[in-house]
Structures are given as structure tokens and as C-alpha cells.
Design a protein around this motif. Structure first.
Motif, PDB file in Angstrom:
ATOM      1  N   ARG A 115       0.832  -1.209   0.000  1.00  0.00           N
ATOM      2  CA  ARG A 115       0.000   0.000   0.000  1.00  0.00           C
ATOM      3  C   ARG A 115       0.865   1.257   0.000  1.00  0.00           C
ATOM      4  NH1 ARG A 115      -3.614  -3.188   3.327  1.00  0.00           N
ATOM      5  NH2 ARG A 115      -2.488  -2.559   5.214  1.00  0.00           N
ATOM      6  N   ARG A 116       1.990   1.188   0.721  1.00  0.00           N
ATOM      7  CA  ARG A 116       2.889   2.349   0.790  1.00  0.00           C
ATOM      8  C   ARG A 116       3.491   2.657  -0.576  1.00  0.00           C
ATOM      9  NH1 ARG A 116       8.129   2.111   1.135  1.00  0.00           N
ATOM     10  NH2 ARG A 116       8.145   0.002   1.985  1.00  0.00           N
ATOM     11  N   VAL A 117       4.066   1.637  -1.242  1.00  0.00           N
ATOM     12  CA  VAL A 117       4.709   1.899  -2.536  1.00  0.00           C
ATOM     13  C   VAL A 117       3.666   2.213  -3.607  1.00  0.00           C
ATOM     14  CG1 VAL A 117       6.740   0.533  -1.977  1.00  0.00           C
ATOM     15  CG2 VAL A 117       4.826  -0.558  -3.191  1.00  0.00           C
ATOM     16  N   MET A 118       2.466   1.652  -3.462  1.00  0.00           N
ATOM     17  CA  MET A 118       1.395   1.930  -4.409  1.00  0.00           C
ATOM     18  C   MET A 118       1.016   3.415  -4.367  1.00  0.00           C
ATOM     19  SD  MET A 118      -2.320   0.058  -4.585  1.00  0.00           S
ATOM     20  CE  MET A 118      -2.827   0.736  -2.993  1.00  0.00           C
ATOM     21  N   ARG A 119       0.945   3.968  -3.154  1.00  0.00           N
ATOM     22  CA  ARG A 119       0.641   5.391  -3.017  1.00  0.00           C
ATOM     23  C   ARG A 119       1.801   6.249  -3.513  1.00  0.00           C
ATOM     24  NH1 ARG A 119      -1.169   3.731   2.095  1.00  0.00           N
ATOM     25  NH2 ARG A 119       0.740   4.574   3.019  1.00  0.00           N
ATOM     26  N   GLN A 120       3.022   5.890  -3.127  1.00  0.00           N
ATOM     27  CA  GLN A 120       4.189   6.670  -3.516  1.00  0.00           C
ATOM     28  C   GLN A 120       4.318   6.803  -5.027  1.00  0.00           C
ATOM     29  OE1 GLN A 120       7.245   4.366  -1.477  1.00  0.00           O
ATOM     30  NE2 GLN A 120       7.755   6.144  -0.224  1.00  0.00           N
ATOM     31  N   LEU A 121       4.060   5.710  -5.727  1.00  0.00           N
ATOM     32  CA  LEU A 121       4.285   5.670  -7.170  1.00  0.00           C
ATOM     33  C   LEU A 121       3.004   5.782  -7.992  1.00  0.00           C
ATOM     34  CD1 LEU A 121       6.991   3.038  -6.681  1.00  0.00           C
ATOM     35  CD2 LEU A 121       7.378   5.045  -8.071  1.00  0.00           C
ATOM     36  N   GLN A 122       1.914   6.061  -7.312  1.00  0.00           N
ATOM     37  CA  GLN A 122       0.622   6.292  -7.968  1.00  0.00           C
ATOM     38  C   GLN A 122       0.254   5.140  -8.906  1.00  0.00           C
ATOM     39  OE1 GLN A 122       0.417  10.257  -9.666  1.00  0.00           O
ATOM     40  NE2 GLN A 122       1.539  11.162  -7.951  1.00  0.00           N
ATOM     41  N   LEU A 123       0.201   3.954  -8.316  1.00  0.00           N
ATOM     42  CA  LEU A 123      -0.072   2.743  -9.087  1.00  0.00           C
ATOM     43  C   LEU A 123      -1.495   2.208  -8.883  1.00  0.00           C
ATOM     44  CD1 LEU A 123       3.270   0.813  -8.420  1.00  0.00           C
ATOM     45  CD2 LEU A 123       2.612   2.005 -10.521  1.00  0.00           C
ATOM     46  N   GLN A 124      -2.326   2.945  -8.175  1.00  0.00           N
ATOM     47  CA  GLN A 124      -3.648   2.430  -7.806  1.00  0.00           C
ATOM     48  C   GLN A 124      -4.462   1.957  -9.005  1.00  0.00           C
ATOM     49  OE1 GLN A 124      -2.258   5.296  -6.856  1.00  0.00           O
ATOM     50  NE2 GLN A 124      -2.857   5.923  -4.782  1.00  0.00           N
ATOM     51  N   ASP A 125      -4.336   2.646 -10.124  1.00  0.00           N
ATOM     52  CA  ASP A 125      -5.201   2.346 -11.276  1.00  0.00           C
ATOM     53  C   ASP A 125      -4.731   1.160 -12.107  1.00  0.00           C
ATOM     54  OD1 ASP A 125      -6.803   4.487 -10.573  1.00  0.00           O
ATOM     55  OD2 ASP A 125      -5.814   5.886 -11.947  1.00  0.00           O
ATOM     56  N   VAL A 126      -3.540   0.629 -11.822  1.00  0.00           N
ATOM     57  CA  VAL A 126      -3.021  -0.450 -12.683  1.00  0.00           C
ATOM     58  C   VAL A 126      -2.693  -1.721 -11.904  1.00  0.00           C
ATOM     59  CG1 VAL A 126      -2.087   1.192 -14.362  1.00  0.00           C
ATOM     60  CG2 VAL A 126      -0.623   0.365 -12.502  1.00  0.00           C
ATOM     61  N   MET A 127      -3.095  -1.811 -10.661  1.00  0.00           N
ATOM     62  CA  MET A 127      -2.699  -2.935  -9.823  1.00  0.00           C
ATOM     63  C   MET A 127      -3.162  -4.276 -10.357  1.00  0.00           C
ATOM     64  SD  MET A 127      -0.723  -1.749  -7.526  1.00  0.00           S
ATOM     65  CE  MET A 127      -0.581  -3.109  -6.379  1.00  0.00           C
ATOM     66  N   GLU A 128      -4.306  -4.331 -11.050  1.00  0.00           N
ATOM     67  CA  GLU A 128      -4.814  -5.591 -11.582  1.00  0.00           C
ATOM     68  C   GLU A 128      -4.553  -5.728 -13.079  1.00  0.00           C
ATOM     69  OE1 GLU A 128      -5.552  -7.798  -9.407  1.00  0.00           O
ATOM     70  OE2 GLU A 128      -5.252  -6.227  -7.906  1.00  0.00           O
ATOM     71  N   GLN A 129      -3.736  -4.857 -13.606  1.00  0.00           N
ATOM     72  CA  GLN A 129      -3.398  -4.906 -15.031  1.00  0.00           C
ATOM     73  C   GLN A 129      -2.154  -5.761 -15.235  1.00  0.00           C
ATOM     74  OE1 GLN A 129      -3.730  -1.028 -16.800  1.00  0.00           O
ATOM     75  NE2 GLN A 129      -2.332  -1.530 -18.482  1.00  0.00           N
ATOM     76  N   LYS A 130      -2.096  -6.512 -16.336  1.00  0.00           N
ATOM     77  CA  LYS A 130      -0.922  -7.324 -16.625  1.00  0.00           C
ATOM     78  C   LYS A 130       0.264  -6.422 -16.961  1.00  0.00           C
ATOM     79  CE  LYS A 130      -2.789 -11.804 -17.936  1.00  0.00           C
ATOM     80  NZ  LYS A 130      -2.705 -12.909 -18.918  1.00  0.00           N
ATOM     81  N   CYS A 131       1.435  -6.821 -16.487  1.00  0.00           N
ATOM     82  CA  CYS A 131       2.629  -5.992 -16.661  1.00  0.00           C
ATOM     83  C   CYS A 131       2.954  -5.750 -18.136  1.00  0.00           C
ATOM     84  CB  CYS A 131       3.822  -6.633 -15.962  1.00  0.00           C
ATOM     85  SG  CYS A 131       3.699  -6.650 -14.146  1.00  0.00           S
ATOM     86  N   GLU A 132       2.679  -6.732 -18.993  1.00  0.00           N
ATOM     87  CA  GLU A 132       3.015  -6.588 -20.407  1.00  0.00           C
ATOM     88  C   GLU A 132       2.169  -5.530 -21.101  1.00  0.00           C
ATOM     89  OE1 GLU A 132       2.420 -10.440 -21.987  1.00  0.00           O
ATOM     90  OE2 GLU A 132       0.231 -10.406 -21.786  1.00  0.00           O
ATOM     91  N   THR A 133       1.054  -5.134 -20.502  1.00  0.00           N
ATOM     92  CA  THR A 133       0.169  -4.141 -21.111  1.00  0.00           C
ATOM     93  C   THR A 133       0.456  -2.729 -20.610  1.00  0.00           C
ATOM     94  OG1 THR A 133      -1.561  -4.302 -19.404  1.00  0.00           O
ATOM     95  CG2 THR A 133      -1.640  -5.902 -21.223  1.00  0.00           C
ATOM     96  N   LEU A 134       1.387  -2.563 -19.691  1.00  0.00           N
ATOM     97  CA  LEU A 134       1.665  -1.250 -19.112  1.00  0.00           C
ATOM     98  C   LEU A 134       2.456  -0.376 -20.071  1.00  0.00           C
ATOM     99  CD1 LEU A 134       2.789  -2.338 -15.528  1.00  0.00           C
ATOM    100  CD2 LEU A 134       0.544  -1.435 -16.174  1.00  0.00           C
ATOM    101  N   SER A 135       2.276   0.931 -19.943  1.00  0.00           N
ATOM    102  CA  SER A 135       3.127   1.871 -20.666  1.00  0.00           C
ATOM    103  C   SER A 135       4.540   1.816 -20.076  1.00  0.00           C
ATOM    104  CB  SER A 135       2.585   3.294 -20.528  1.00  0.00           C
ATOM    105  OG  SER A 135       2.711   3.742 -19.185  1.00  0.00           O
ATOM    106  N   LYS A 136       5.496   2.381 -20.790  1.00  0.00           N
ATOM    107  CA  LYS A 136       6.878   2.368 -20.316  1.00  0.00           C
ATOM    108  C   LYS A 136       7.004   3.086 -18.979  1.00  0.00           C
ATOM    109  CE  LYS A 136      11.631   2.960 -21.839  1.00  0.00           C
ATOM    110  NZ  LYS A 136      12.538   3.276 -22.970  1.00  0.00           N
ATOM    111  N   GLY A 137       6.282   4.181 -18.837  1.00  0.00           N
ATOM    112  CA  GLY A 137       6.332   4.920 -17.583  1.00  0.00           C
ATOM    113  C   GLY A 137       5.840   4.105 -16.404  1.00  0.00           C
TER     114      GLY A 137
END
Length: 237
Positions: A115-137
Motif C-alpha cells: 500500500r505504501r509503494v502503491m501510493r508513492q508511485l501512484q499505481l492504484q489504477d493499474v494494480m490488476e493490469q498485466k505488466c506486459e500491457t503497461l506503458s513504459k512509464g
């Protein structure tokens, strides 16, 4: 003292990648590894991380070396390479859980740290997304999140802002600066604006040898307070 690199040399066959490199890094520093392509920056990060073994010399981290206590040494650092280290078929949540298990983070702490790193890096919207579908950022941010789960004393980052847009760069730079308040960060980068924004210590490597080990202000003074000109002057044969 946190990190003490003593007379490190590394060869690949007959080619010398690094020759007799020595420096120390204290806690609370952001160290920028500078150098032209092929200078040996990534090789040095891989030696510190334990991925490569030096031909000669020694790296000491809080009194430990890879040879006398490999596990304790490796627990003190995290390395994020330039090339993506994600498992594409995993979701972000699955990948972070997987990395937490590798780091032997107890079950009672995993969710809190995630939860801490998720908030720090603003990852809330992609937590259930597959890594291969993520943007480079987002891929960069997930890799950094995995490294930060273990709260390493030394964080090694190879080209951490490469390919990021200005907003993504700012998020990452803010996180790096905040983390370095109580830890040590070593970055390899070609982006001089990142060096200006982040670095407290400069290590300039040229053709496998350490030419400069100083603070940012002193390095810039070598060419009228201009970082680019200071770099060009130092690497001019």
C-alpha cells in the motif's frame, strides 16, 4: 560509511571494462554515474549488485562483502536495470507479491508495504493490469515499487528516467530525493537535467577508469558552472 569500492577491475575476455575503480559513498547521497556509452557505468552497477563478479578488488557494504556474507550483503541493496525486469504475464499485484516473497518479507508486512509503494508511485489504477500491457512509464514505476518494498539501504538505478514524459520524470525524481533522505541512491544516467536535479555526488567514468569523484557544484565549476561543458571537458581525450 555505507559503500566502499576498493580497486575494482572487470574484464570480459581480453577487454578491460573497468580498471582499478575506488570510491566511497555515504548514507544520504544521490550519486550520479556519468560517462559516454560503453564507459563502464552499467558494469559497475552490476558489480555492486552482485550480478557480476570482479576480476580483482573488493566491494564492502556496511562491513560485508559478497564473499564473506553474500545474503546479508544482498539484503542491503536493490537494483533496477535499464532493461525491463517485469514478468509480463503477471498483474502488478502478482508481481509485487512475488518480489516480496523473494525478499522474504513476512506476510503480515506485505500488504502494508504494498500500500505504501502503491501510493508513492501512484499505481492504484493499474494494480490488476498485466505488466506486459503497461506503458513504459508505468513499467518503470512498478520496477521501482518492487525495489522499494524491501527498503534497501542502497538503491541502484540504471537510466531510471529513460523514455519517461516530463510528468513521469518529476514523480520519479521526487521519490528518489525523498528516499535518499535516509538511504543512498546510485543512478546511471545520460540525462544531465536529472543530474542537475538530483545528484549530490558525481562519479565520472571514462574508458573504464574513474576520472572524477566530487560533488555536483565543484564539478560544474570546472567549466563556468555549466554541467554539459564540464562533462565534455572531462571526457575529451
Amino acid at each position: 560509511m555505507i559503500l566502499d569500492v576498493r580497486n575494482i577491475s572487470k574484464k570480459f575476455g581480453n577487454k578491460t571494462a573497468l580498471e582499478d575503480i575506488s570510491f566511497t559513498v555515504e548514507q544520504g547521497q544521490i550519486v550520479a554515474l556519468l560517462g559516454e556509452n560503453g564507459a563502464g557505468k552499467s558494469t559497475l552497477l552490476r558489480l555492486i549488485s552482485g550480478y557480476y563478479e570482479a576480476n580483482s578488488g573488493q566491494i564492502v557494504l556496511n562491513g560485508e562483502t559478497l564473499s564473506n556474507n553474500r545474503l546479508s550483503y544482498l539484503r542491503s541493496l536493490a537494483y533496477v536495470p535499464e532493461i525491463s525486469s517485469l514478468y509480463g504475464e503477471m498483474t502488478v499485484t502478482e508481481f509485487l507479491f512475488f518480489m516480496a516473497r523473494i525478499r522474504q518479507i513476512g506476510d503480515e508486512m506485505v500488504l502494508k508495504k504494498m500500500r505504501r509503494v502503491m501510493r508513492q508511485l501512484q499505481l492504484q489504477d493499474v494494480m490488476e493490469q498485466k505488466c506486459e500491457t503497461l506503458s513504459k512509464g508505468y513499467k518503470k514505476r512498478v520496477e521501482l515499487a518492487a525495489a522499494l518494498l524491501a527498503e534497501p539501504q542502497i538503491l541502484l538505478l540504471d537510466e531510471p528516467t529513460e523514455g519517461l514524459d516530463p510528468n513521469q520524470k518529476q514523480i520519479l525524481c521526487d521519490i528518489i530525493k525523498h528516499y535518499a533522505l535516509e538511504h543512498t541512491v546510485i543512478i546511471s544516467t545520460h540525462t544531465l537535467e536529472d543530474v542537475e536535479a538530483l545528484a549530490t555526488q558525481i562519479l565520472l567514468i571514462h574508458k573504464g577508469r574513474l576520472l572524477v569523484n566530487t560533488d555536483l557544484a565543484h564539478f560544474k565549476q570546472t567549466a563556468d558552472n555549466n554541467l554539459l561543458q564540464s562533462f565534455r571537458r572531462a571526457t575529451k581525450d
